[in-house]
Structures are given as structure tokens and as C-alpha cells.
Design a protein around this motif. Structure first.
Motif, PDB file in Angstrom:
ATOM      1  N   PRO A   1      43.381  25.785  51.844  1.00 47.85           N
ATOM      2  CA  PRO A   1      44.078  26.800  51.048  1.00 47.85           C
ATOM      3  C   PRO A   1      43.606  28.204  51.388  1.00 47.85           C
ATOM      4  CG  PRO A   1      43.493  24.938  49.671  1.00 47.85           C
ATOM      5  CD  PRO A   1      42.838  24.701  51.006  1.00 47.85           C
ATOM      6  N   GLY A   2      44.557  29.083  51.634  1.00 52.30           N
ATOM      7  CA  GLY A   2      44.263  30.477  51.967  1.00 52.30           C
ATOM      8  C   GLY A   2      44.354  30.805  53.428  1.00 52.30           C
ATOM      9  N   LYS A   3      44.294  29.796  54.300  1.00 54.77           N
ATOM     10  CA  LYS A   3      44.363  30.066  55.734  1.00 54.77           C
ATOM     11  C   LYS A   3      45.810  30.107  56.206  1.00 54.77           C
ATOM     12  CE  LYS A   3      39.821  28.379  57.150  1.00 54.77           C
ATOM     13  NZ  LYS A   3      39.061  27.653  58.191  1.00 54.77           N
ATOM     14  N   LEU A   4      46.018  30.748  57.337  1.00 49.26           N
ATOM     15  CA  LEU A   4      47.352  30.826  57.913  1.00 49.26           C
ATOM     16  C   LEU A   4      47.889  29.424  58.198  1.00 49.26           C
ATOM     17  CD1 LEU A   4      46.624  33.839  60.256  1.00 49.26           C
ATOM     18  CD2 LEU A   4      48.334  33.836  58.436  1.00 49.26           C
ATOM     19  N   ALA A   5      49.148  29.222  57.879  1.00 44.89           N
ATOM     20  CA  ALA A   5      49.754  27.890  57.954  1.00 44.89           C
ATOM     21  C   ALA A   5      50.269  27.604  59.356  1.00 44.89           C
ATOM     22  CB  ALA A   5      50.873  27.764  56.926  1.00 44.89           C
ATOM     23  N   ASP A   6      49.339  27.490  60.290  1.00 46.65           N
ATOM     24  CA  ASP A   6      49.656  27.105  61.669  1.00 46.65           C
ATOM     25  C   ASP A   6      49.369  25.611  61.797  1.00 46.65           C
ATOM     26  OD1 ASP A   6      49.953  29.817  61.925  1.00 46.65           O
ATOM     27  OD2 ASP A   6      48.281  30.110  63.308  1.00 46.65           O
ATOM     28  N   PHE A   7      50.385  24.832  62.125  1.00 47.66           N
ATOM     29  CA  PHE A   7      50.169  23.397  62.236  1.00 47.66           C
ATOM     30  C   PHE A   7      51.117  22.782  63.243  1.00 47.66           C
ATOM     31  CE2 PHE A   7      53.128  24.069  58.712  1.00 47.66           C
ATOM     32  CZ  PHE A   7      54.116  23.115  58.912  1.00 47.66           C
ATOM     33  N   VAL A   8      50.761  21.570  63.655  1.00 45.03           N
ATOM     34  CA  VAL A   8      51.507  20.842  64.681  1.00 45.03           C
ATOM     35  C   VAL A   8      51.859  19.466  64.133  1.00 45.03           C
ATOM     36  CG1 VAL A   8      51.429  19.868  67.018  1.00 45.03           C
ATOM     37  CG2 VAL A   8      50.311  22.059  66.535  1.00 45.03           C
TER      38      VAL A   8
ATOM     39  N   ALA B   1      36.838  25.846  67.537  1.00 45.46           N
ATOM     40  CA  ALA B   1      37.393  26.916  68.375  1.00 45.46           C
ATOM     41  C   ALA B   1      37.573  28.192  67.572  1.00 45.46           C
ATOM     42  CB  ALA B   1      38.722  26.470  68.977  1.00 45.46           C
ATOM     43  N   ALA B   2      37.975  28.066  66.310  1.00 48.15           N
ATOM     44  CA  ALA B   2      38.120  29.243  65.454  1.00 48.15           C
ATOM     45  C   ALA B   2      36.764  29.896  65.201  1.00 48.15           C
ATOM     46  CB  ALA B   2      38.786  28.854  64.142  1.00 48.15           C
ATOM     47  N   ARG B   3      35.762  29.069  64.888  1.00 51.01           N
ATOM     48  CA  ARG B   3      34.423  29.623  64.649  1.00 51.01           C
ATOM     49  C   ARG B   3      33.865  30.281  65.899  1.00 51.01           C
ATOM     50  NH1 ARG B   3      32.755  24.169  61.475  1.00 51.01           N
ATOM     51  NH2 ARG B   3      33.466  24.782  59.380  1.00 51.01           N
ATOM     52  N   ALA B   4      34.213  29.756  67.055  1.00 49.63           N
ATOM     53  CA  ALA B   4      33.692  30.290  68.313  1.00 49.63           C
ATOM     54  C   ALA B   4      34.191  31.700  68.596  1.00 49.63           C
ATOM     55  CB  ALA B   4      34.072  29.372  69.471  1.00 49.63           C
ATOM     56  N   SER B   5      35.236  32.138  67.891  1.00 47.59           N
ATOM     57  CA  SER B   5      35.767  33.494  68.077  1.00 47.59           C
ATOM     58  C   SER B   5      35.837  34.276  66.767  1.00 47.59           C
ATOM     59  CB  SER B   5      37.166  33.433  68.709  1.00 47.59           C
ATOM     60  OG  SER B   5      37.108  32.956  70.031  1.00 47.59           O
ATOM     61  N   PHE B   6      35.052  33.873  65.764  1.00 48.22           N
ATOM     62  CA  PHE B   6      35.042  34.542  64.460  1.00 48.22           C
ATOM     63  C   PHE B   6      36.424  34.563  63.814  1.00 48.22           C
ATOM     64  CE2 PHE B   6      31.167  36.414  66.322  1.00 48.22           C
ATOM     65  CZ  PHE B   6      30.287  36.352  65.247  1.00 48.22           C
ATOM     66  N   LEU B   7      37.217  33.530  64.057  1.00 43.90           N
ATOM     67  CA  LEU B   7      38.559  33.465  63.490  1.00 43.90           C
ATOM     68  C   LEU B   7      38.662  32.438  62.369  1.00 43.90           C
ATOM     69  CD1 LEU B   7      40.700  33.561  66.780  1.00 43.90           C
ATOM     70  CD2 LEU B   7      40.174  35.454  65.236  1.00 43.90           C
ATOM     71  N   ASP B   8      37.542  31.859  61.953  1.00 50.60           N
ATOM     72  CA  ASP B   8      37.603  30.764  61.000  1.00 50.60           C
ATOM     73  C   ASP B   8      37.898  31.201  59.578  1.00 50.60           C
ATOM     74  OD1 ASP B   8      35.043  31.819  61.735  1.00 50.60           O
ATOM     75  OD2 ASP B   8      34.056  30.379  60.421  1.00 50.60           O
ATOM     76  N   ASN B   9      37.961  32.495  59.280  1.00 52.44           N
ATOM     77  CA  ASN B   9      38.465  32.941  57.983  1.00 52.44           C
ATOM     78  C   ASN B   9      39.956  32.630  57.850  1.00 52.44           C
ATOM     79  OD1 ASN B   9      36.001  33.986  57.322  1.00 52.44           O
ATOM     80  ND2 ASN B   9      36.581  36.125  57.585  1.00 52.44           N
ATOM     81  N   ASP B  10      40.675  32.768  58.950  1.00 48.37           N
ATOM     82  CA  ASP B  10      42.135  32.662  58.926  1.00 48.37           C
ATOM     83  C   ASP B  10      42.669  31.385  59.555  1.00 48.37           C
ATOM     84  OD1 ASP B  10      42.721  35.021  57.638  1.00 48.37           O
ATOM     85  OD2 ASP B  10      42.943  36.204  59.458  1.00 48.37           O
ATOM     86  N   LEU B  11      41.920  30.792  60.476  1.00 48.04           N
ATOM     87  CA  LEU B  11      42.472  29.745  61.331  1.00 48.04           C
ATOM     88  C   LEU B  11      41.536  28.543  61.434  1.00 48.04           C
ATOM     89  CD1 LEU B  11      43.586  32.103  64.257  1.00 48.04           C
ATOM     90  CD2 LEU B  11      45.069  31.176  62.471  1.00 48.04           C
ATOM     91  N   GLY B  12      42.059  27.474  62.055  1.00 46.32           N
ATOM     92  CA  GLY B  12      41.220  26.350  62.446  1.00 46.32           C
ATOM     93  C   GLY B  12      41.293  25.136  61.554  1.00 46.32           C
ATOM     94  N   SER B  13      41.725  25.293  60.296  1.00 47.19           N
ATOM     95  CA  SER B  13      41.875  24.155  59.392  1.00 47.19           C
ATOM     96  C   SER B  13      43.023  24.437  58.440  1.00 47.19           C
ATOM     97  CB  SER B  13      40.586  23.888  58.604  1.00 47.19           C
ATOM     98  OG  SER B  13      40.276  24.990  57.766  1.00 47.19           O
ATOM     99  N   LEU B  14      43.551  23.388  57.862  1.00 42.52           N
ATOM    100  CA  LEU B  14      44.636  23.523  56.887  1.00 42.52           C
ATOM    101  C   LEU B  14      44.020  23.553  55.499  1.00 42.52           C
ATOM    102  CD1 LEU B  14      47.235  21.170  58.590  1.00 42.52           C
ATOM    103  CD2 LEU B  14      47.127  23.673  58.651  1.00 42.52           C
TER     104      LEU B  14
END
Length: 582
Positions: A545-552, A530-543
């Protein structure tokens, strides 16, 4: 996973982390959504703000799929690994969260919502899930009793298939709404019901001609029934008073709280843009709601915004002025258009006619040449393009269009999207993969569509070409999942279960079991894909190192049991390492 680690393993993990960082940083210079936090990440800080330990952390990163512990600094993932490897980053002032063995996954990304409309619908008459005609009528009657004379009664979410298929008419509700205009949108947003007061107020009579790409449903003697399809909806919707800015800001708050409750940390918002609505509504929400909320530090979930394709030049101007990332909360996605309507409204475009409407093949909502020209200009300007297509003919039409645009404008990383991609002709999954077209799909739609599709398309057509998750993945297509909320509930855990099981509520078995997918594939469709589908995979989509710490944090303590049962609940949602729910 043990509590100690040999020096060689430590060295390998440090090397893996370094390679991942170099990859992230190099890509950030190639795409306009720059990696916003790299300076903070590369600082000399060696102390974590938060350490999450003693869990089953599904990272979504193939280089290290699972970990026991994770460190967060400056709102980003600092380190992942076993407990001892991460614990060394804890110091005085570090918050330590012991998971007690619970499963953690990256924050879910809903790849297709209508966020402000969803929030507004929470403030209106909710007809979602109504499965009896009497209940439909009762809810409108109750609303009429509490609504001031002359005021509009608005609502949505109804699905006639849930009560047997009979379409509602104005006569159902006219007797108790003699002084109030009513507008009730169908769950798919491609059809709505107006009462007789609203029809009269908007000048819709038996003499009113059907607009282009729209239909006024009529009785045998030519009188409007109250149902308006596709562009005909604008005859009424254009006369409904605009929602006040405060209402739309409240809608964002309500929608955000619901998303966080469901583990959704980022949404891709397709806006208040449906067939027959004004292209300006999405822009009003951008300026009046999103920019305001961002400037006032009131954003609660991250949003990636798409705008009507007809306004592509306006979007180019905004990007040239502000960039793609307005902040770590608001991102510019691209432009969206419609190829056809919906299955439930008999307006999705097919090669063969509807079984229950033999003269109807559906509706193409934009002329092919006009669509190609807009797509060509949008793509030439560097914009990402997403086009709604439900029927098999509509999907082939868009694949053809994308192929022609790419051939004309030359190679680049486009990430063309088709929104929904529900019913595909033979060979279409292969074309998605070969052309690198993203299938942005909504698993929970199939729960109601299983019965509907067989009724409208016939069993063979429905069972051979509907919701082909596995076929698309096996043909190397990128599949991104979402909800289309408020069309369906914003609930990734439900969507994951549906994608794995494909079992409608009243069915004992799966619908097209060969198209079921694994837990890993389903979660990736809600996260890294989903992150790659919106060019957001630099910051989001996986945990990573370096990506925003959004987790559930999930309630389950076993990945194996989760994979087996496809069931879990949300225990907590974190954004940038800070608890956002509960």
C-alpha cells in the motif's frame, strides 16, 4: 484463501497496512527520492480506480507475501488482501479486472541497461546471436547493398564465441564495403570491428600507437586487423557522426516498447557510456531525450539515470537544482566508472593470466589513486557510486576502494554498487555482505560465459568463482538483477530461469549447481532488491500500500508450477494501474 474474513484478521491487516504506511512515510524524509504520492494516498478517497481480483498476487512484501486481490487509486496500490477485503473499495466507475487465477508480480526493474544504445541498435545491423562466420558476413553485405555510398554502416551484438572463437577482421567485409566506413561493436561493448575504409578515414595505420588502456589488434607484420579494444575504440567512434536527436528519441520509444513487452516497468540506465566513449553522451541524452520526453508526457517506462563519475560535480549541480526525482518517470541515480574490461575481450582484470593468453592479466581501466579520489569526492557529495568490475582482481580493487572511501568519509546509507561482479576471489562474497556493497548482476550473461570462462580461465578458476548468486545472498549481500541490454536480451523471465537453473543452452546440467537460487530470491532480485539498489524502494519494488501500482500479469495460473518449471510468459504489463502492454 477464502471469500470471507473474520474481524480479527481484518483488524490485523489494517494494522499491518498502517505500520507499512508509517514506515514508508518516515523513510521518505530520510532519503532525497521523496515518496511522491503520499498526499494522494492519505486523502479521504475510499473508492478504487481499479480492482484486480481472483489471482495469485505475489506482493514482494514479506508482511503479506501473497494476496488474491489488489485495489489501485491515484496510480498507487491502495489495498491488498483477499477478494472480499478489497472488493468493498469498488464502486460505480471502478474498473474490475478478473485475473482468472493468473499470477501477478511487481513490475520488473532491470538494474543495468544502456537504454538509448539499445534502442539505436534496434535501428542498425543486428548481429545478436549470429553463430556462423558466413551469416556475419551476409548481414553486412546486405546492409552495404542498401546503404548510400559514403554513409556509415553501424551495427553490433556480435559474439565470436558463438562461431568457435575466431575474431573477425576487416578482411571479412572489405570486398563489399569499398565505399562505406563500417563500425560493428562486440556484444560486451569493449571491442569493435572497423573495416579498412573506417580505419583509413580515422587515420589508424601501422604507425598508430596503442592508446592508454586500449589495444589496436595487429597482424604479425604490424598492420591493424580492424579490431579495437577498450579505449582504442575511441579512435573510430569519435569520428562517427552523432546520432540525430530524432533518432535518439525514436530509440527511446522502441526501447520502451520492448521493455514493456518483457514486463519491465523501470530501468536503471547506465547511458551511452562505455570505455573509450565521450562522457558527454549520457548528458546529451538526459537533456535531449529524457527531459524532453518527460516534459512532453512521452515517457512509457520509469528510468533511473547514472552518469560518468568524472562528471560528478555537474551531477551535484543538477541534483541541487532539481532534486533526485524529476517526476514519477525520471529519477537521478548516481555516478558510474569502469575498473576493467570484459571476459570476452580478454580485458577483465584477474590475479592470474588468461589460459588462452598467458601474458595477459587483463586491463585496469583507471589508475587506483584517480579512482579513489573521484569516488571520495562523489561520495562526500552524497552521490551513489556504481563501478563496473568483471575480474576477481577488479572486484577486490573496488571493494578496497569502497572500504577506504567509507572509512574516510564516515558512516551513512551509501548503497555502493559493483556492476556485474562476475568472477570473485575467495572471500569476496563475505566482503560484499560485510561492507554492504550491492552486487548488480546479469544472470543471462552466464549462458555464454560458461564455455568461455572455462576456455579463458581454466575449469577450476571458472567453476569456483563465477556468478556466485547464492554465495552472495548467503553472505547477506544485496543482489540486484538486470540484463546489460543490449549486451543481453532485456528479458527478466529469462534471467529468473537462468538464475534458478544455471543451464547453458547446449548443456545437460547446471553450471555450478550449488549457486542456483530459488524463484523467490530471483524475483526479489528483479523487484524489491533492485529498487533498494537504486534508492527507489519508497515508490517501487513491491505491491505494498502506497507504492506505485506497477505490476505484471503472467500467463501461468500456479505459483508452484512456476517455481518448478521456471517458465512463464508476459500476459500484460501495467504502470500506475494503467495497462501499458499489450
Amino acid at each position: 484463501m477464502g471469500t470471507e474474513e473474520c474481524p480479527m484478521n481484518s483488524l490485523l491487516k489494517l494494522l499491518s497496512t498502517a505500520i507499512a504506511l508509517l514506515s514508508i512515510l518516515s523513510f521518505s524524509f530520510l532519503h532525497p527520492t521523496h515518496f511522491l504520492g503520499w498526499k494522494a494516498l492519505m486523502s479521504s478517497q475510499q473508492v478504487a480506480d481499479l480492482v484486480v481480483r481472483n489471482g495469485v498476487i505475489y506482493t514482494g512484501d514479506d508482511s503479506l507475501p501473497f494476496a488474491e486481490s489488489m485495489a489501485v487509486a491515484n496510480g498507487r496500490v491502495f489495498r491488498v488482501g483477499n477478494n472480499s477485503y478489497v472488493q468493498e473499495l469498488a464502486s460505480y466507475g471502478t474498473e474490475v479486472l478478473d485475473l482468472g487465477g493468473k499470477v501477478v508480480v511487481p513490475g520488473f526493474i532491470d538494474s543495468h541497461v544502456h537504454f538509448i544504445p539499445g534502442g539505436l541498435q534496434m535501428m542498425q545491423v543486428d548481429l545478436t546471436g549470429v553463430n556462423k562466420k558466413d551469416e556475419f558476413i551476409r548481414r553486412i553485405k546486405d546492409a552495404a547493398q542498401s546503404t548510400k555510398r559514403g554513409s556509415w554502416i553501424l551495427g553490433g551484438g556480435w559474439n565470436n564465441d558463438l562461431w568457435g572463437g575466431d575474431l573477425p577482421t576487416a578482411s571479412w567485409i572489405d570486398d563489399f564495403t569499398p565505399y562505406n566506413p563500417v563500425w560493428l561493436s562486440r556484444t560486451d561493448g569493449h571491442m569493435g570491428l572497423a573495416n579498412s575504409v573506417a580505419l583509413m578515414l580515422c587515420g589508424v595505420t601501422n604507425l598508430t600507437a596503442d592508446p592508454s588502456e586500449g589495444t589496436i589488434k595487429r597482424t604479425p607484420d604490424g598492420e591493424p586487423t580492424g579490431l579495437l579494444i577498450e579505449s582504442a575504440m575511441s579512435l573510430v567512434m569519435s569520428q562517427i557522426p552523432e546520432d540525430l536527436v530524432d533518432n535518439r528519441r525514436e530509440a527511446l520509444l522502441r526501447a520502451s516498447n520492448l521493455a514493456l513487452e518483457r514486463g519491465v516497468t523501470t530501468v536503471v540506465d547506465m547511458g551511452r557510456y562505455y570505455s573509450g566513449t565521450s562522457a558527454n553522451l549520457s548528458w546529451e541524452d538526459f537533456t535531449d531525450v529524457y527531459q524532453w520526453a518527460d516534459s512532453m508526457s512521452k515517457m512509457k517506462v520509469r528510468v533511473c539515470l547514472f552518469f560518468p563519475m568524472e562528471t560528478w560535480s555537474r551531477l551535484v549541480h543538477v541534483i541541487n537544482k532539481m532534486g533526485y526525482a524529476l517526476s514519477e518517470w525520471v529519477y537521478i541515480g548516481g555516478v558510474k566508472a569502469f575498473a576493467d574490461g570484459s571476459l570476452g575481450s580478454n580485458s577483465a582484470l584477474f590475479y592470474e593470466p588468461y589460459v588462452d593468453d598467458p601474458n595477459n592479466y587483463g586491463q585496469q581501466l583507471i589508475e587506483s589513486e584517480a579512482l579513489f579520489n573521484m569516488a571520495l569526492e562523489s561520495d562526500l557529495s552524497g552521490l551513489q557510486i556504481a563501478i563496473h568490475a568483471i575480474g576477481d582482481k577488479a572486484n577486490d580493487l573496488i571493494l578496497d576502494t569502497y572500504g577506504s572511501v567509507a572509512s574516510t568519509n564516515g558512516p551513512r546509507d551509501r548503497r555502493f554498487r559493483i556492476e556485474h561482479a562476475q568472477h570473485l576471489a575467495m572471500g569476496a562474497p563475505h566482503r560484499f555482505g560485510k561492507q554492504w556493497v550491492i552486487a548488480s548482476m546479469q544472470p543471462d550473461h552466464l549462458l555464454n560465459d560458461a564455455d568461455t570462462a572455462r576456455k579463458k580461465l581454466g575449469k577450476d578458476r571458472a567453476d569456483n568463482g563465477s556468478y556466485l548468486f547464492r554465495s552472495l545472498l548467503e553472505n547477506n549481500a544485496l543482489v540486484a538483477f538486470g540484463s546489460d541490454w543490449p549486451v543481453a536480451d532485456i528479458n527478466p523471465l529469462s534471467g529468473i530461469k537462468t538464475a534458478m537453473r544455471r543451464q547453458p543452452h547446449t548443456w545437460e546440467n547446471a553450471w555450478i549447481p550449488s549457486e542456483c537460487i530459488s524463484l523467490d530470491d530471483a524475483i526479489k532480485a528483479y523487484t524489491i532488491s533492485a529498487a533498494r539498489a537504486s534508492f527507489l524502494d519508497n515508490d517501487l519494488g513491491s505491491l505494498s500500500p502506497g507504492k506505485l501500482a506497477d505490476f505484471v500479469i503472467l500467463t501461468t495460473h500456479s505459483w508452484e508450477e512456476f517455481a518448478e518449471s521456471a517458465s512463464a510468459s508476459i500476459a500484460a504489463t501495467y504502470i500506475s494501474g494503467v495497462r501499458a502492454y499489450p
